[in-house]
Design an enzyme around this catalytic site. Sequence first.
Site, short mmCIF file in Angstrom:
data_model
loop_
_atom_site.label_atom_id
_atom_site.label_comp_id
_atom_site.label_asym_id
_atom_site.label_seq_id
_atom_site.Cartn_x
_atom_site.Cartn_y
_atom_site.Cartn_z
N ARG A 145 0.84 -1.20 0.00
CA ARG A 145 0.00 0.00 0.00
C ARG A 145 0.87 1.25 0.00
NH1 ARG A 145 -4.94 -0.54 4.06
NH2 ARG A 145 -4.70 -2.64 3.23
N VAL B 64 -8.30 -22.21 2.91
CA VAL B 64 -9.05 -22.96 3.93
C VAL B 64 -8.08 -23.66 4.87
CG1 VAL B 64 -10.73 -24.79 4.34
CG2 VAL B 64 -10.94 -23.36 2.31
N ILE C 210 -2.95 -26.55 6.76
CA ILE C 210 -3.42 -27.93 6.65
C ILE C 210 -3.81 -28.24 5.22
CG2 ILE C 210 -5.01 -29.64 7.57
CD1 ILE C 210 -5.65 -27.63 9.83
N GLY D 99 -4.47 -11.02 20.36
CA GLY D 99 -4.24 -10.99 18.91
C GLY D 99 -4.97 -12.08 18.15
N LYS E 13 -15.41 -20.46 3.76
CA LYS E 13 -14.61 -21.69 3.64
C LYS E 13 -15.52 -22.89 3.35
CE LYS E 13 -10.98 -19.76 6.56
NZ LYS E 13 -10.55 -19.51 7.96
#
Lengths: 436, 436
Positions: free
Chosen positions: A49, A135, A139, A190, A208
């Site tokens: 940006r 997704v 994994i 966080g 998802k």
Amino acid sequence: MSSASKPIGVAVLGMGNVGTEVVRILTESTGDLQARVGAPLELRGVAVRDINTARPSIPAELLTDDPAALVARDDVDIVIELIGGIEPPRTHIRTALQSGKSVVTANKALLADYTGELAAAAAEARVDLYFEAAVAGAIPVIRPLMQSLAGDTVQRVAGIVNGTTNFILSAMAETGADYAETLAEAGRLGYAEADPTADVEGYDAAAKAAILASIAFHSRVTAADVYREGISSITPADLASAAQLDCTIKLLSICERVVDADGAQRISARVYPALIPLSHPLATVNGVFNAVVVEAENAGRLMFYGQGAGGVPTASAVMGDVVMAARNRVYSGRGPLESTYASLPIAPIGSVPTRYYVAMEVADRPGVLAQVAGEFASRDIGIAVVRQEGAQDRARLVVVTHRAPDGALSETVAALEKMDAVTKISSVLRLEGTDD
Amino acid sequence: MSSASKPIGVAVLGMGNVGTEVVRILTESTGDLQARVGAPLELRGVAVRDINTARPSIPAELLTDDPAALVARDDVDIVIELIGGIEPPRTHIRTALQSGKSVVTANKALLADYTGELAAAAAEARVDLYFEAAVAGAIPVIRPLMQSLAGDTVQRVAGIVNGTTNFILSAMAETGADYAETLAEAGRLGYAEADPTADVEGYDAAAKAAILASIAFHSRVTAADVYREGISSITPADLASAAQLDCTIKLLSICERVVDADGAQRISARVYPALIPLSHPLATVNGVFNAVVVEAENAGRLMFYGQGAGGVPTASAVMGDVVMAARNRVYSGRGPLESTYASLPIAPIGSVPTRYYVAMEVADRPGVLAQVAGEFASRDIGIAVVRQEGAQDRARLVVVTHRAPDGALSETVAALEKMDAVTKISSVLRLEGTDD
């Protein structure tokens, strides 16, 4: 392929948590990446940006605030989109694909609605569109569904694919704290964003679910097709009731092949917090971990478990896609794209068989239980568990049903709500992960 | 790809449990398979030992007892090898690859020793050699390691990849029965073969470890490189001791990147029964289920879980490979082959840091513990747990060490064996799955 294969040019759009790690790996692992691709991967530029923000790890000449110009460069072969949101990513990805570049993205919101358009552009240009990172972070889920299970029939995909809500529900179950308190704690640590709506209201999990359902069932499923409820109304009392029933509560993304009485197949895609038995493999997935259970006709039940979010793990998934896309360019191959040949329609939530957990406050007088039970019976809904705890003139009544059409269950709840003897419906949740 | 793409001819070699299911899927799912491949899959023939055995599900004209002739047919594009053993599969696969046919196999014994030769033939002919079904049945492991983690650095792969031994150890832990009894029960239930040596002595798990290590570390690892111990000496007392230590015992296949003091990297590949904490994700993998935990630098810890054996689940993995190989033929692509560019050497077991559990019978008199402890201390081995249970003049002493080179640990055990005060070393096992 000879070792003299010409370099594959890579452009990164976006330097957030994931982008930063992707650039680090591209810069640090050049030898390994070259050996695996069969050609060097060369970073052509990083669109940010503000090019004036200090980024000591990247040579200044690689930074640009003009992503469109970076995408258009002739020496860019693969575009890695990590900006997020619908526009401008949609335009950049489409432009990249149309000009014959392969694209790797982690943008679930975009894919949930525009995979069709983007996959068509990729097919037309004979390039790859990969999105393993969209997704469940690190994994591998997309590739196993698309490739490993390509010769099987997927019946069901059920997963915990949102780390924020799983952190909150795990913490509530452990500490007994309420939702607002735990959300605030997640924010401090966080694990929740300043505006947590997309996570806690299930929009992220629904995007998802749309992606997973599309791939698992070779059909077009968009975010709007996914029935969605969030976790903001879950109370400590719900978690306590769940525990009494040897269950816990998880926000699940469920994609299911449902078969009508007349044998017609439909897809149910839904996201909601549900009770699951403590013995279910998803029950022990806590904190920011994600897991996806896939049930296929021949493979049976498979589970994939790992870190579902975070810059570093997500970058691993992005880089796996980048290496495969690059390798396909070296060897003139292509990975499989989304396919929608099955075109299964969406099952409305009302027709989907589910099980309900209903907690209510009722007047503690004779005949109330019979009246409540009558509402279930009149809609042919079997009751599996009833628990009543008296408290002066009022009682807390918990009912867990057997499987019945969700519409009949919600109609029953509406009828209970109108009963004089029912003071309040405290909670309505579904129960998943049981065989009956 | 147009919908008029010409058919892909498929030959199946071997009609055991897996072959039978593969033929069933090929015959039953023609529509789905065609849509996913982009061309029809056509079964050209099935090679069996005896064509006169009744097989009502297969048209007689498809059966042949001449696999070489079937492989040689011009209209066969993909050969699915499910015979097992080294020869004749090695010859059939090599011939198929050399004549430009893609090969899918589940033959772990062959791959553990000859992947190099076969992958070279596949690379030369620019065809696919896929073998997802060779490790952990239906569970996608090979493809995630080769593709999803292609941009990451794998540190460790640890798995339960043999169903027979996992069934036996799970049953022993549950019932308290001894090894011989439980093995007999496994045989009765069809979970152990008439000659169970390959399973119970760890040869099967070692072949799979060789395959996993080769792929995870981009190096050549053969079965002979894998250190191997079986489960036949595990006693109910070991399982009871493990339980007291909040552990269970599993036969693990471990592939690890080990770094020398001077920073040189080596591969440790080893198979043995080990204590693992009950809190470890592999501890709850029981019966004939398999699971593989992968630890990678960026992805962190991933786990893959499912059915590791059986005709139907294994056929799912075979068919995933068949669809991908067929699709690559339609689109002129190719999947990644084994790569050995890293060429890491094998670490001898003696140099690998492990933790030991040693159970021994000792004389119950003053000074014995000091003497035993001294043997560990003299080799700079820290002791984590000591348990002594007296019984008249003898005591059972259990020692669990901290991590130390396996050679120093085994030397210590040899020294203990020679001590007068030590009547018998009852058991020596390793402890895995702990951070310290």
